[in-house]
Design a protein around this motif. Sequence first.
Motif, PDB file in Angstrom:
ATOM      1  N   THR A  52       0.845  -1.196   0.000  1.00 30.24           N
ATOM      2  CA  THR A  52       0.000   0.000   0.000  1.00 30.24           C
ATOM      3  C   THR A  52       0.876   1.240   0.000  1.00 30.24           C
ATOM      4  O   THR A  52       0.626   2.194  -0.744  1.00 30.24           O
ATOM      5  CB  THR A  52      -0.954  -0.004   1.212  1.00 30.24           C
ATOM      6  OG1 THR A  52      -1.772  -1.176   1.162  1.00 30.24           O
ATOM      7  CG2 THR A  52      -1.822   1.237   1.234  1.00 30.24           C
ATOM      8  N   GLU A  53       1.913   1.211   0.815  1.00 29.29           N
ATOM      9  CA  GLU A  53       2.874   2.325   0.840  1.00 29.29           C
ATOM     10  C   GLU A  53       3.476   2.530  -0.549  1.00 29.29           C
ATOM     11  O   GLU A  53       3.596   3.662  -1.024  1.00 29.29           O
ATOM     12  CB  GLU A  53       3.970   2.040   1.857  1.00 29.29           C
ATOM     13  CG  GLU A  53       5.060   3.085   1.898  1.00 29.29           C
ATOM     14  CD  GLU A  53       6.232   2.694   2.789  1.00 29.29           C
ATOM     15  OE1 GLU A  53       7.336   3.218   2.540  1.00 29.29           O
ATOM     16  OE2 GLU A  53       6.060   1.882   3.717  1.00 29.29           O
ATOM     17  N   SER A  54       3.841   1.453  -1.223  1.00 33.15           N
ATOM     18  CA  SER A  54       4.426   1.550  -2.567  1.00 33.15           C
ATOM     19  C   SER A  54       3.441   2.148  -3.567  1.00 33.15           C
ATOM     20  O   SER A  54       3.830   2.960  -4.420  1.00 33.15           O
ATOM     21  CB  SER A  54       4.879   0.171  -3.052  1.00 33.15           C
ATOM     22  OG  SER A  54       5.907  -0.324  -2.240  1.00 33.15           O
ATOM     23  N   ALA A  63       4.512   8.469   1.762  1.00 33.03           N
ATOM     24  CA  ALA A  63       3.874   7.433   2.575  1.00 33.03           C
ATOM     25  C   ALA A  63       4.912   6.611   3.318  1.00 33.03           C
ATOM     26  O   ALA A  63       6.054   6.473   2.873  1.00 33.03           O
ATOM     27  CB  ALA A  63       3.031   6.523   1.690  1.00 33.03           C
ATOM     28  N   ALA A  64       4.491   6.083   4.436  1.00 28.70           N
ATOM     29  CA  ALA A  64       5.345   5.189   5.227  1.00 28.70           C
ATOM     30  C   ALA A  64       4.437   4.233   5.997  1.00 28.70           C
ATOM     31  O   ALA A  64       3.229   4.453   6.106  1.00 28.70           O
ATOM     32  CB  ALA A  64       6.211   5.993   6.191  1.00 28.70           C
ATOM     33  N   HIS A  65       5.036   3.168   6.487  1.00 27.54           N
ATOM     34  CA  HIS A  65       4.297   2.226   7.333  1.00 27.54           C
ATOM     35  C   HIS A  65       5.177   1.866   8.521  1.00 27.54           C
ATOM     36  O   HIS A  65       6.400   1.942   8.435  1.00 27.54           O
ATOM     37  CB  HIS A  65       3.892   0.968   6.548  1.00 27.54           C
ATOM     38  CG  HIS A  65       5.029   0.023   6.342  1.00 27.54           C
ATOM     39  ND1 HIS A  65       5.989   0.221   5.373  1.00 27.54           N
ATOM     40  CD2 HIS A  65       5.375  -1.119   6.989  1.00 27.54           C
ATOM     41  CE1 HIS A  65       6.871  -0.752   5.428  1.00 27.54           C
ATOM     42  NE2 HIS A  65       6.526  -1.586   6.401  1.00 27.54           N
ATOM     43  N   MET A  66       4.547   1.481   9.624  1.00 28.63           N
ATOM     44  CA  MET A  66       5.285   1.034  10.798  1.00 28.63           C
ATOM     45  C   MET A  66       4.369   0.194  11.683  1.00 28.63           C
ATOM     46  O   MET A  66       3.159   0.424  11.732  1.00 28.63           O
ATOM     47  CB  MET A  66       5.855   2.217  11.584  1.00 28.63           C
ATOM     48  CG  MET A  66       4.810   3.144  12.153  1.00 28.63           C
ATOM     49  SD  MET A  66       5.433   4.677  12.890  1.00 28.63           S
ATOM     50  CE  MET A  66       6.722   4.126  13.913  1.00 28.63           C
ATOM     51  N   GLU A  71      -1.019  -2.025  19.508  1.00 30.36           N
ATOM     52  CA  GLU A  71      -2.038  -2.973  19.046  1.00 30.36           C
ATOM     53  C   GLU A  71      -1.531  -3.779  17.856  1.00 30.36           C
ATOM     54  O   GLU A  71      -0.510  -3.452  17.265  1.00 30.36           O
ATOM     55  CB  GLU A  71      -3.337  -2.257  18.681  1.00 30.36           C
ATOM     56  CG  GLU A  71      -3.205  -1.338  17.492  1.00 30.36           C
ATOM     57  CD  GLU A  71      -4.509  -0.643  17.137  1.00 30.36           C
ATOM     58  OE1 GLU A  71      -4.846  -0.665  15.941  1.00 30.36           O
ATOM     59  OE2 GLU A  71      -5.176  -0.090  18.021  1.00 30.36           O
ATOM     60  N   MET A  72      -2.285  -4.810  17.513  1.00 27.40           N
ATOM     61  CA  MET A  72      -1.930  -5.695  16.414  1.00 27.40           C
ATOM     62  C   MET A  72      -2.368  -5.072  15.090  1.00 27.40           C
ATOM     63  O   MET A  72      -3.398  -5.430  14.506  1.00 27.40           O
ATOM     64  CB  MET A  72      -2.605  -7.063  16.618  1.00 27.40           C
ATOM     65  CG  MET A  72      -2.141  -8.120  15.656  1.00 27.40           C
ATOM     66  SD  MET A  72      -0.416  -8.551  15.838  1.00 27.40           S
ATOM     67  CE  MET A  72      -0.436  -9.345  17.417  1.00 27.40           C
ATOM     68  N   SER A  73      -1.601  -4.100  14.625  1.00 31.52           N
ATOM     69  CA  SER A  73      -1.870  -3.451  13.342  1.00 31.52           C
ATOM     70  C   SER A  73      -0.600  -2.783  12.839  1.00 31.52           C
ATOM     71  O   SER A  73       0.372  -2.634  13.574  1.00 31.52           O
ATOM     72  CB  SER A  73      -2.993  -2.415  13.483  1.00 31.52           C
ATOM     73  OG  SER A  73      -2.574  -1.323  14.261  1.00 31.52           O
ATOM     74  N   VAL A  74      -0.645  -2.403  11.571  1.00 31.68           N
ATOM     75  CA  VAL A  74       0.453  -1.664  10.971  1.00 31.68           C
ATOM     76  C   VAL A  74      -0.084  -0.279  10.622  1.00 31.68           C
ATOM     77  O   VAL A  74      -1.115  -0.148   9.953  1.00 31.68           O
ATOM     78  CB  VAL A  74       0.988  -2.366   9.698  1.00 31.68           C
ATOM     79  CG1 VAL A  74       2.123  -1.564   9.077  1.00 31.68           C
ATOM     80  CG2 VAL A  74       1.439  -3.782  10.021  1.00 31.68           C
ATOM     81  N   LYS A  75       0.600   0.747  11.111  1.00 32.07           N
ATOM     82  CA  LYS A  75       0.193   2.126  10.837  1.00 32.07           C
ATOM     83  C   LYS A  75       0.575   2.502   9.406  1.00 32.07           C
ATOM     84  O   LYS A  75       1.652   2.142   8.926  1.00 32.07           O
ATOM     85  CB  LYS A  75       0.914   3.097  11.770  1.00 32.07           C
ATOM     86  CG  LYS A  75       0.545   3.007  13.219  1.00 32.07           C
ATOM     87  CD  LYS A  75       1.370   4.048  13.986  1.00 32.07           C
ATOM     88  CE  LYS A  75       1.105   4.032  15.456  1.00 32.07           C
ATOM     89  NZ  LYS A  75       1.905   5.068  16.146  1.00 32.07           N
ATOM     90  N   GLN A  81       1.886  11.846   8.909  1.00 36.73           N
ATOM     91  CA  GLN A  81       0.733  11.800   9.810  1.00 36.73           C
ATOM     92  C   GLN A  81       0.105  10.404   9.794  1.00 36.73           C
ATOM     93  O   GLN A  81      -0.189   9.850   8.739  1.00 36.73           O
ATOM     94  CB  GLN A  81      -0.306  12.833   9.369  1.00 36.73           C
ATOM     95  CG  GLN A  81      -1.550  12.861  10.211  1.00 36.73           C
ATOM     96  CD  GLN A  81      -2.590  13.820   9.640  1.00 36.73           C
ATOM     97  OE1 GLN A  81      -2.411  14.430   8.600  1.00 36.73           O
ATOM     98  NE2 GLN A  81      -3.697  13.939  10.350  1.00 36.73           N
ATOM     99  N   TYR A  82      -0.104   9.841  10.988  1.00 37.24           N
ATOM    100  CA  TYR A  82      -0.774   8.548  11.128  1.00 37.24           C
ATOM    101  C   TYR A  82      -2.204   8.721  10.629  1.00 37.24           C
ATOM    102  O   TYR A  82      -3.008   9.420  11.224  1.00 37.24           O
ATOM    103  CB  TYR A  82      -0.720   8.107  12.596  1.00 37.24           C
ATOM    104  CG  TYR A  82      -1.506   6.873  12.969  1.00 37.24           C
ATOM    105  CD1 TYR A  82      -1.703   5.830  12.071  1.00 37.24           C
ATOM    106  CD2 TYR A  82      -2.039   6.737  14.239  1.00 37.24           C
ATOM    107  CE1 TYR A  82      -2.420   4.696  12.431  1.00 37.24           C
ATOM    108  CE2 TYR A  82      -2.741   5.607  14.613  1.00 37.24           C
ATOM    109  CZ  TYR A  82      -2.938   4.590  13.704  1.00 37.24           C
ATOM    110  OH  TYR A  82      -3.637   3.469  14.068  1.00 37.24           O
TER     111      TYR A  82
END
Length: 178
Positions: A52-54, A63-66, A71-75, A81-82
């Motif tokens: 999705t980031e790509s 875009a970025a992810h972390m 919690e059990m998720s990826v931001k 901004q989250y």
Amino acid sequence: MKKQKNIVLFLVKFFATYFILFALYSLYLQKTQQKEDVFVCSPITTTVAEQTESVLAFFGYDAAHMQHEDEMSVKLLLNGQYTARVIEGCNSLSIIILFLSFIIAFPGSLKSTILFGTVGGLFIYGINILRIAFLTVMLQKYPAQQEFLHNLVFPAIIYGATFLLWVLWVHKFSNYKK
């Protein structure tokens, strides 16, 4: 009587396939997710966030992810901004399991079933990546519309695509076609 037998056979195949695939998926999640001290999502959920980031980057977004720390998720971050998060239910595997269960229960040739199942599963996966990317942008632009976008518009995209694949399967590839 034959019609009722066909309905019962469809239901047995559908639910048997669904429960077998869901059980395998549940085992996968148990082996790959970590919920103690540090949260770690399954590799497929993290991959969906990365892809999705790509897609967002391809369209010019910063875009970025972390991994979410609480919690059990990826931001998913847009312009630092989250904005959105990818949880296990967002990785499209549960809808792919539903899709495969239907085409197996509504039989076609083995070759058609394998080919359509593979191509259809990849199509659903791809639509899901685009859906999450679009949702991320829309949530940043229209945060007040989160409920409407997340709960109505975006499920309609993935379920609508799956339904169209089912219709195509029944009318073009299954043994039911006329």
